[in-house]
Motif scaffolding. Sequence first.
Motif, PDB file in Angstrom:
ATOM      1  N   HIS A 141       2.262  -1.935   1.167  1.00 52.42           N
ATOM      2  CA  HIS A 141       1.859  -3.035   0.538  1.00 52.42           C
ATOM      3  C   HIS A 141       1.518  -2.437  -0.967  1.00 52.42           C
ATOM      4  O   HIS A 141       1.501  -3.372  -1.771  1.00 52.42           O
ATOM      5  CB  HIS A 141       0.898  -3.848   1.090  1.00 52.42           C
ATOM      6  N   ILE A 142       1.252  -1.049  -1.110  1.00 53.93           N
ATOM      7  CA  ILE A 142       0.643  -0.506  -2.392  1.00 53.93           C
ATOM      8  C   ILE A 142       1.661  -1.190  -3.593  1.00 53.93           C
ATOM      9  O   ILE A 142       1.070  -1.742  -4.529  1.00 53.93           O
ATOM     10  CB  ILE A 142       0.352   0.743  -2.510  1.00 53.93           C
ATOM     11  N   SER A 143       2.696  -0.637  -3.408  1.00 56.52           N
ATOM     12  CA  SER A 143       3.647  -0.997  -4.608  1.00 56.52           C
ATOM     13  C   SER A 143       3.974  -2.543  -4.901  1.00 56.52           C
ATOM     14  O   SER A 143       4.327  -2.979  -5.946  1.00 56.52           O
ATOM     15  CB  SER A 143       4.951  -0.415  -4.589  1.00 56.52           C
ATOM     16  N   GLN A 144       3.502  -3.524  -3.908  1.00 61.06           N
ATOM     17  CA  GLN A 144       3.602  -4.843  -4.094  1.00 61.06           C
ATOM     18  C   GLN A 144       2.605  -5.351  -4.862  1.00 61.06           C
ATOM     19  O   GLN A 144       2.672  -6.657  -5.029  1.00 61.06           O
ATOM     20  CB  GLN A 144       4.156  -5.544  -2.730  1.00 61.06           C
ATOM     21  N   CYS A 145       1.324  -4.746  -5.000  1.00 63.66           N
ATOM     22  CA  CYS A 145       0.322  -5.151  -5.521  1.00 63.66           C
ATOM     23  C   CYS A 145       0.753  -5.164  -7.294  1.00 63.66           C
ATOM     24  O   CYS A 145       0.610  -4.033  -7.612  1.00 63.66           O
ATOM     25  CB  CYS A 145      -1.092  -4.399  -5.024  1.00 63.66           C
ATOM     26  N   PRO A 146       0.412  -6.187  -7.880  1.00 61.71           N
ATOM     27  CA  PRO A 146       0.490  -6.443  -9.352  1.00 61.71           C
ATOM     28  C   PRO A 146      -0.128  -5.324  -9.929  1.00 61.71           C
ATOM     29  O   PRO A 146       0.152  -4.680 -11.062  1.00 61.71           O
ATOM     30  CB  PRO A 146       0.422  -7.681  -9.726  1.00 61.71           C
ATOM     31  N   SER A 147      -1.458  -5.053  -9.634  1.00 60.64           N
ATOM     32  CA  SER A 147      -2.389  -4.154 -10.296  1.00 60.64           C
ATOM     33  C   SER A 147      -2.028  -2.723 -10.093  1.00 60.64           C
ATOM     34  O   SER A 147      -2.848  -2.073 -10.670  1.00 60.64           O
ATOM     35  CB  SER A 147      -3.966  -4.575 -10.180  1.00 60.64           C
ATOM     36  N   GLU A 149       1.056  -1.388  -9.215  1.00 60.62           N
ATOM     37  CA  GLU A 149       2.499  -1.116  -9.420  1.00 60.62           C
ATOM     38  C   GLU A 149       2.893   0.177  -9.997  1.00 60.62           C
ATOM     39  O   GLU A 149       3.651   0.584  -9.861  1.00 60.62           O
ATOM     40  CB  GLU A 149       3.400  -2.379  -9.622  1.00 60.62           C
ATOM     41  N   HIS A 150       1.850   0.513 -10.883  1.00 57.83           N
ATOM     42  CA  HIS A 150       1.989   1.713 -11.832  1.00 57.83           C
ATOM     43  C   HIS A 150       1.678   2.873 -10.804  1.00 57.83           C
ATOM     44  O   HIS A 150       2.183   4.033 -11.512  1.00 57.83           O
ATOM     45  CB  HIS A 150       1.341   1.706 -12.914  1.00 57.83           C
ATOM     46  N   ILE A 151       1.064   2.907  -9.774  1.00 62.64           N
ATOM     47  CA  ILE A 151       0.667   3.934  -8.831  1.00 62.64           C
ATOM     48  C   ILE A 151       1.957   4.405  -8.034  1.00 62.64           C
ATOM     49  O   ILE A 151       2.481   3.501  -7.322  1.00 62.64           O
ATOM     50  CB  ILE A 151      -0.526   3.623  -8.046  1.00 62.64           C
ATOM     51  N   ARG A 152       2.388   5.659  -8.277  1.00 64.75           N
ATOM     52  CA  ARG A 152       3.613   6.299  -7.517  1.00 64.75           C
ATOM     53  C   ARG A 152       3.086   7.355  -6.688  1.00 64.75           C
ATOM     54  O   ARG A 152       2.241   8.148  -7.085  1.00 64.75           O
ATOM     55  CB  ARG A 152       4.661   6.563  -8.650  1.00 64.75           C
ATOM     56  N   ASN A 153       3.579   7.487  -5.352  1.00 66.08           N
ATOM     57  CA  ASN A 153       3.422   8.474  -4.571  1.00 66.08           C
ATOM     58  C   ASN A 153       1.810   8.621  -4.329  1.00 66.08           C
ATOM     59  O   ASN A 153       1.279   9.872  -4.621  1.00 66.08           O
ATOM     60  CB  ASN A 153       4.142   9.659  -4.838  1.00 66.08           C
ATOM     61  N   PRO A 154       1.114   7.722  -3.964  1.00 67.88           N
ATOM     62  CA  PRO A 154      -0.156   8.053  -3.536  1.00 67.88           C
ATOM     63  C   PRO A 154      -0.686   8.964  -2.580  1.00 67.88           C
ATOM     64  O   PRO A 154       0.540   9.095  -1.763  1.00 67.88           O
ATOM     65  CB  PRO A 154      -0.945   6.788  -3.034  1.00 67.88           C
ATOM     66  N   TYR A 155      -1.571   9.838  -2.557  1.00 65.63           N
ATOM     67  CA  TYR A 155      -1.680  11.029  -1.654  1.00 65.63           C
ATOM     68  C   TYR A 155      -2.170  10.230  -0.341  1.00 65.63           C
ATOM     69  O   TYR A 155      -1.749  10.866   0.715  1.00 65.63           O
ATOM     70  CB  TYR A 155      -2.843  11.817  -2.185  1.00 65.63           C
ATOM     71  N   PHE A 156      -3.269   9.271  -0.281  1.00 70.77           N
ATOM     72  CA  PHE A 156      -3.548   9.018   1.000  1.00 70.77           C
ATOM     73  C   PHE A 156      -2.964   7.903   1.504  1.00 70.77           C
ATOM     74  O   PHE A 156      -2.601   8.058   2.516  1.00 70.77           O
ATOM     75  CB  PHE A 156      -5.177   8.534   0.497  1.00 70.77           C
ATOM     76  N   PHE A 157      -2.770   6.752   0.876  1.00 72.11           N
ATOM     77  CA  PHE A 157      -1.732   5.831   1.545  1.00 72.11           C
ATOM     78  C   PHE A 157      -0.286   6.087   1.183  1.00 72.11           C
ATOM     79  O   PHE A 157       0.322   5.400   0.328  1.00 72.11           O
ATOM     80  CB  PHE A 157      -2.256   4.445   0.760  1.00 72.11           C
ATOM     81  N   SER A 158      -0.147   7.216   1.863  1.00 68.62           N
ATOM     82  CA  SER A 158       1.351   7.614   1.508  1.00 68.62           C
ATOM     83  C   SER A 158       2.283   7.087   2.233  1.00 68.62           C
ATOM     84  O   SER A 158       3.602   7.182   2.010  1.00 68.62           O
ATOM     85  CB  SER A 158       1.386   9.424   1.714  1.00 68.62           C
ATOM     86  N   GLY A 159       2.144   6.661   3.411  1.00 58.58           N
ATOM     87  CA  GLY A 159       3.246   6.200   4.215  1.00 58.58           C
ATOM     88  C   GLY A 159       3.927   7.184   5.019  1.00 58.58           C
ATOM     89  O   GLY A 159       4.911   6.708   5.755  1.00 58.58           O
ATOM     90  N   LYS A 160       3.627   8.335   4.955  1.00 58.27           N
ATOM     91  CA  LYS A 160       4.261   9.552   5.558  1.00 58.27           C
ATOM     92  C   LYS A 160       3.721   9.594   7.144  1.00 58.27           C
ATOM     93  O   LYS A 160       2.556  10.117   7.356  1.00 58.27           O
ATOM     94  CB  LYS A 160       3.948  10.910   4.830  1.00 58.27           C
ATOM     95  N   SER A 161       4.228   8.907   7.904  1.00 63.13           N
ATOM     96  CA  SER A 161       3.933   8.659   9.219  1.00 63.13           C
ATOM     97  C   SER A 161       3.880   9.872  10.338  1.00 63.13           C
ATOM     98  O   SER A 161       3.247   9.902  11.314  1.00 63.13           O
ATOM     99  CB  SER A 161       4.605   7.448   9.953  1.00 63.13           C
TER     100      SER A 161
END
Length: 200
Positions: A141-147, A149-161
Amino acid sequence: MMSQQIKISDHQSKSILEILKAGTALSHQEAEKKNLAKKIIDHTISLEEYKKLLFINWKAYRSIEQYLYQNKHILPNELTSLVSYDKSNRLQKDLNALGVLLDHSQENSISCPENSSVDSLIGFLYVIEGSMLGGMLIAKHISQCPSLEHIRNPYFFSGKSKDQMKNWKEFCMYLNNQKYTESNIQKALDAANKAFTFFS
């Protein structure tokens, strides 16, 4: 701390994981109510709230990871690979990328149990390894938050499962292959309930 006293005789048909889940349900719910992560799920989080969420998580994970690391020597070999500073280090990278400099004097402001046991370490591991499963959902959901949306490839909430699921499965396999007394379970529950309060 919302610790529930249990009688192992009432849970003979349940696995240790089921008992931990049931015995920490209230603490888990309370932590979720106060956690800003829900604002990522509904896409209403602001950038400042996101920074605050990362900081609270960094503080909680860092305290727990330090506690686990300091007591790593009493863990069975099957669980020592789960002890690292990986989660808090990734949170620190995210915070640094957003211009937040951390004061490491705050690392020890959350107190962990003084009397350590394998059971208490298991309780803390249960919470931080299990929390990563929820983090996988949040990552979507990170990229779907308007505030955000500029964050690319976060380290913690990476989605790498892959690694997260591997760690969780190994942890569950270990627990399910052990036998526990009522005292063992209660100590693990007490520690797990305390761990949930860190995230509040």
